[in-house]
Design a protein around this motif. Structure first.
Motif, mmCIF file in Angstrom:
data_model
loop_
_atom_site.group_PDB
_atom_site.id
_atom_site.type_symbol
_atom_site.label_atom_id
_atom_site.label_comp_id
_atom_site.label_asym_id
_atom_site.label_seq_id
_atom_site.Cartn_x
_atom_site.Cartn_y
_atom_site.Cartn_z
ATOM 1 N N GLU A 111 0.808 -1.216 0.000
ATOM 2 C CA GLU A 111 0.000 0.000 0.000
ATOM 3 C C GLU A 111 0.843 1.268 0.000
ATOM 4 O O GLU A 111 0.454 2.276 -0.589
ATOM 5 C CB GLU A 111 -0.917 0.018 1.231
ATOM 6 N N TYR A 112 2.001 1.239 0.698
ATOM 7 C CA TYR A 112 2.799 2.454 0.837
ATOM 8 C C TYR A 112 4.293 2.134 0.837
ATOM 9 O O TYR A 112 4.734 1.220 1.543
ATOM 10 C CB TYR A 112 2.437 3.174 2.142
ATOM 11 N N VAL A 113 5.044 2.896 0.037
ATOM 12 C CA VAL A 113 6.497 2.767 -0.016
ATOM 13 C C VAL A 113 7.091 4.163 0.105
ATOM 14 O O VAL A 113 6.749 5.061 -0.665
ATOM 15 C CB VAL A 113 6.979 2.123 -1.343
ATOM 16 N N ASP A 114 7.971 4.350 1.088
ATOM 17 C CA ASP A 114 8.642 5.637 1.272
ATOM 18 C C ASP A 114 10.052 5.534 0.704
ATOM 19 O O ASP A 114 10.914 4.860 1.254
ATOM 20 C CB ASP A 114 8.694 6.005 2.751
ATOM 21 N N LEU A 115 10.268 6.199 -0.425
ATOM 22 C CA LEU A 115 11.578 6.228 -1.083
ATOM 23 C C LEU A 115 12.183 7.628 -1.069
ATOM 24 O O LEU A 115 13.067 7.929 -1.861
ATOM 25 C CB LEU A 115 11.448 5.737 -2.538
ATOM 26 N N SER A 116 11.708 8.466 -0.170
ATOM 27 C CA SER A 116 12.224 9.836 -0.122
ATOM 28 C C SER A 116 13.695 9.847 0.283
ATOM 29 O O SER A 116 14.197 8.916 0.914
ATOM 30 C CB SER A 116 11.391 10.693 0.827
ATOM 31 N N ASP A 117 14.385 10.888 -0.116
ATOM 32 C CA ASP A 117 15.806 11.076 0.181
ATOM 33 C C ASP A 117 16.669 9.934 -0.337
ATOM 34 O O ASP A 117 17.519 9.396 0.369
ATOM 35 C CB ASP A 117 16.033 11.303 1.680
ATOM 36 N N ASN A 118 16.424 9.566 -1.595
ATOM 37 C CA ASN A 118 17.239 8.605 -2.330
ATOM 38 C C ASN A 118 17.579 9.243 -3.679
ATOM 39 O O ASN A 118 16.789 10.033 -4.207
ATOM 40 C CB ASN A 118 16.465 7.305 -2.570
ATOM 41 N N PRO A 119 18.728 8.903 -4.257
ATOM 42 C CA PRO A 119 19.123 9.503 -5.549
ATOM 43 C C PRO A 119 18.489 8.781 -6.751
ATOM 44 O O PRO A 119 19.171 8.344 -7.674
ATOM 45 C CB PRO A 119 20.649 9.346 -5.539
ATOM 46 N N ILE A 120 17.180 8.664 -6.747
ATOM 47 C CA ILE A 120 16.453 7.933 -7.794
ATOM 48 C C ILE A 120 16.613 8.668 -9.133
ATOM 49 O O ILE A 120 16.370 9.876 -9.208
ATOM 50 C CB ILE A 120 14.969 7.787 -7.406
ATOM 51 N N PRO A 121 17.003 7.937 -10.183
ATOM 52 C CA PRO A 121 17.188 8.555 -11.508
ATOM 53 C C PRO A 121 15.882 9.133 -12.064
ATOM 54 O O PRO A 121 14.790 8.648 -11.708
ATOM 55 C CB PRO A 121 17.676 7.399 -12.385
ATOM 56 N N PRO A 122 15.975 10.147 -12.939
ATOM 57 C CA PRO A 122 14.782 10.833 -13.461
ATOM 58 C C PRO A 122 13.722 9.918 -14.057
ATOM 59 O O PRO A 122 12.537 10.072 -13.773
ATOM 60 C CB PRO A 122 15.351 11.761 -14.541
ATOM 61 N N ARG A 123 14.112 8.945 -14.870
ATOM 62 C CA ARG A 123 13.146 8.071 -15.533
ATOM 63 C C ARG A 123 12.341 7.261 -14.517
ATOM 64 O O ARG A 123 11.113 7.195 -14.579
ATOM 65 C CB ARG A 123 13.875 7.135 -16.504
ATOM 66 N N ILE A 124 13.024 6.685 -13.539
ATOM 67 C CA ILE A 124 12.350 5.888 -12.511
ATOM 68 C C ILE A 124 11.504 6.791 -11.618
ATOM 69 O O ILE A 124 10.401 6.444 -11.222
ATOM 70 C CB ILE A 124 13.372 5.074 -11.689
ATOM 71 N N HIS A 125 12.028 7.979 -11.332
ATOM 72 C CA HIS A 125 11.298 8.957 -10.520
ATOM 73 C C HIS A 125 9.939 9.247 -11.154
ATOM 74 O O HIS A 125 8.906 9.249 -10.466
ATOM 75 C CB HIS A 125 12.147 10.229 -10.410
ATOM 76 N N GLU A 126 9.923 9.469 -12.464
ATOM 77 C CA GLU A 126 8.669 9.764 -13.169
ATOM 78 C C GLU A 126 7.726 8.562 -13.151
ATOM 79 O O GLU A 126 6.528 8.716 -12.954
ATOM 80 C CB GLU A 126 8.946 10.198 -14.620
ATOM 81 N N GLN A 127 8.270 7.369 -13.344
ATOM 82 C CA GLN A 127 7.436 6.163 -13.315
ATOM 83 C C GLN A 127 6.781 5.975 -11.943
ATOM 84 O O GLN A 127 5.610 5.605 -11.852
ATOM 85 C CB GLN A 127 8.273 4.921 -13.649
ATOM 86 N N LEU A 128 7.545 6.231 -10.892
ATOM 87 C CA LEU A 128 7.008 6.084 -9.536
ATOM 88 C C LEU A 128 5.891 7.089 -9.270
ATOM 89 O O LEU A 128 4.896 6.770 -8.624
ATOM 90 C CB LEU A 128 8.129 6.254 -8.501
ATOM 91 N N LYS A 129 6.054 8.299 -9.784
ATOM 92 C CA LYS A 129 5.028 9.328 -9.573
ATOM 93 C C LYS A 129 3.734 8.992 -10.320
ATOM 94 O O LYS A 129 2.664 9.457 -9.948
ATOM 95 C CB LYS A 129 5.558 10.692 -9.998
ATOM 96 N N GLN A 130 3.826 8.164 -11.373
ATOM 97 C CA GLN A 130 2.652 7.773 -12.159
ATOM 98 C C GLN A 130 1.840 6.651 -11.503
ATOM 99 O O GLN A 130 0.688 6.435 -11.864
ATOM 100 C CB GLN A 130 3.078 7.311 -13.562
ATOM 101 N N LEU A 131 2.445 5.941 -10.557
ATOM 102 C CA LEU A 131 1.750 4.811 -9.926
ATOM 103 C C LEU A 131 0.530 5.282 -9.143
ATOM 104 O O LEU A 131 0.596 6.253 -8.402
ATOM 105 C CB LEU A 131 2.685 4.077 -8.953
ATOM 106 N N SER A 132 -0.586 4.551 -9.312
ATOM 107 C CA SER A 132 -1.760 4.866 -8.508
ATOM 108 C C SER A 132 -1.767 3.997 -7.251
ATOM 109 O O SER A 132 -2.285 4.380 -6.217
ATOM 110 C CB SER A 132 -3.040 4.646 -9.321
ATOM 111 N N ARG A 133 -1.169 2.805 -7.352
ATOM 112 C CA ARG A 133 -1.064 1.911 -6.221
ATOM 113 C C ARG A 133 0.173 1.065 -6.419
ATOM 114 O O ARG A 133 0.358 0.549 -7.497
ATOM 115 C CB ARG A 133 -2.318 1.031 -6.160
ATOM 116 N N PRO A 134 1.007 0.918 -5.456
ATOM 117 C CA PRO A 134 0.936 1.504 -4.114
ATOM 118 C C PRO A 134 1.266 2.998 -4.140
ATOM 119 O O PRO A 134 1.806 3.509 -5.116
ATOM 120 C CB PRO A 134 2.028 0.735 -3.348
ATOM 121 N N SER A 135 0.950 3.645 -3.046
ATOM 122 C CA SER A 135 1.325 5.041 -2.883
ATOM 123 C C SER A 135 2.830 5.085 -2.610
ATOM 124 O O SER A 135 3.322 4.364 -1.744
ATOM 125 C CB SER A 135 0.559 5.631 -1.698
ATOM 126 N N VAL A 136 3.546 5.891 -3.393
ATOM 127 C CA VAL A 136 5.003 5.974 -3.246
ATOM 128 C C VAL A 136 5.397 7.406 -2.938
ATOM 129 O O VAL A 136 5.010 8.331 -3.648
ATOM 130 C CB VAL A 136 5.735 5.497 -4.526
#
Length: 151
Positions: A111-136
């Motif tokens: 349901e929830y994944v906290d990945l804040s304060d990680n050096p996530i690359p731009p492409r993956i960052h955008e994919q994660l923001k598009q997810l409706s579930r789980p909340s990231v």
């Protein structure tokens, strides 16, 4: 630096439901941890020096909450999407640059994944923001200096 073998012996008749190993210098969890403590529902491994988890943790059928924040992970461990009951993963403040977004999206329990304060690359960052579930949860990206040069 590791869970002493004596712990497994001393707790052999104990049904451990919650385990807090935070704030140590643990570098790895042995595979037998999942076998010996198979009923665990909360596992706090935050503030250690871990970079990976044993695959055997995926067999923890009751695990609901996993905290691996403030460690040295460079990829989100597969357990995040494989544990049948795991609904919350806290993985903030690591060095995570790899996330299997498709696997996260297919997870039934998560349901929830906290990945804040990680050096996530731009492409993956955008994919994660598009997810409706789980909340990231991800931190807002600060563009790298070199990104200005190609814009």
């Amino acid at each position: 630096m590791q869970v002493p073998d004596a712990v497994y012996h001393l707790m052999r008749h104990t049904e451990l439901k919650s385990c807090d190993l935070s704030g140590n210098v643990i570098t790895k969890i042995p595979p037998k941890f999942a076998v010996k403590f198979s009923l665990i529902s909360e596992l706090n491994l935050s503030n250690n020096q871990m970079a990976r988890l044993p695959d055997e943790l995926c067999t923890l059928a009751c695990l609901q909450r996993l905290d691996i924040s403030h460690n040295s992970f460079v990829s989100l461990p597969p357990i995040a999407a494989q544990c049948p009951s795991l609904h919350t993963v806290l993985a903030h403040h690591n060095q995570i640059i790899e996330v299997d977004v498709d696997r996260l999206a297919r997870s039934r329990a998560l349901e929830y994944v906290d990945l804040s304060d990680n050096p996530i690359p731009p492409r993956i960052h955008e994919q994660l923001k598009q997810l409706s579930r789980p909340s990231v949860s991800v931190s807002e990206r600060e563009p790298e200096e070199w990104e200005d040069l190609i814009g």
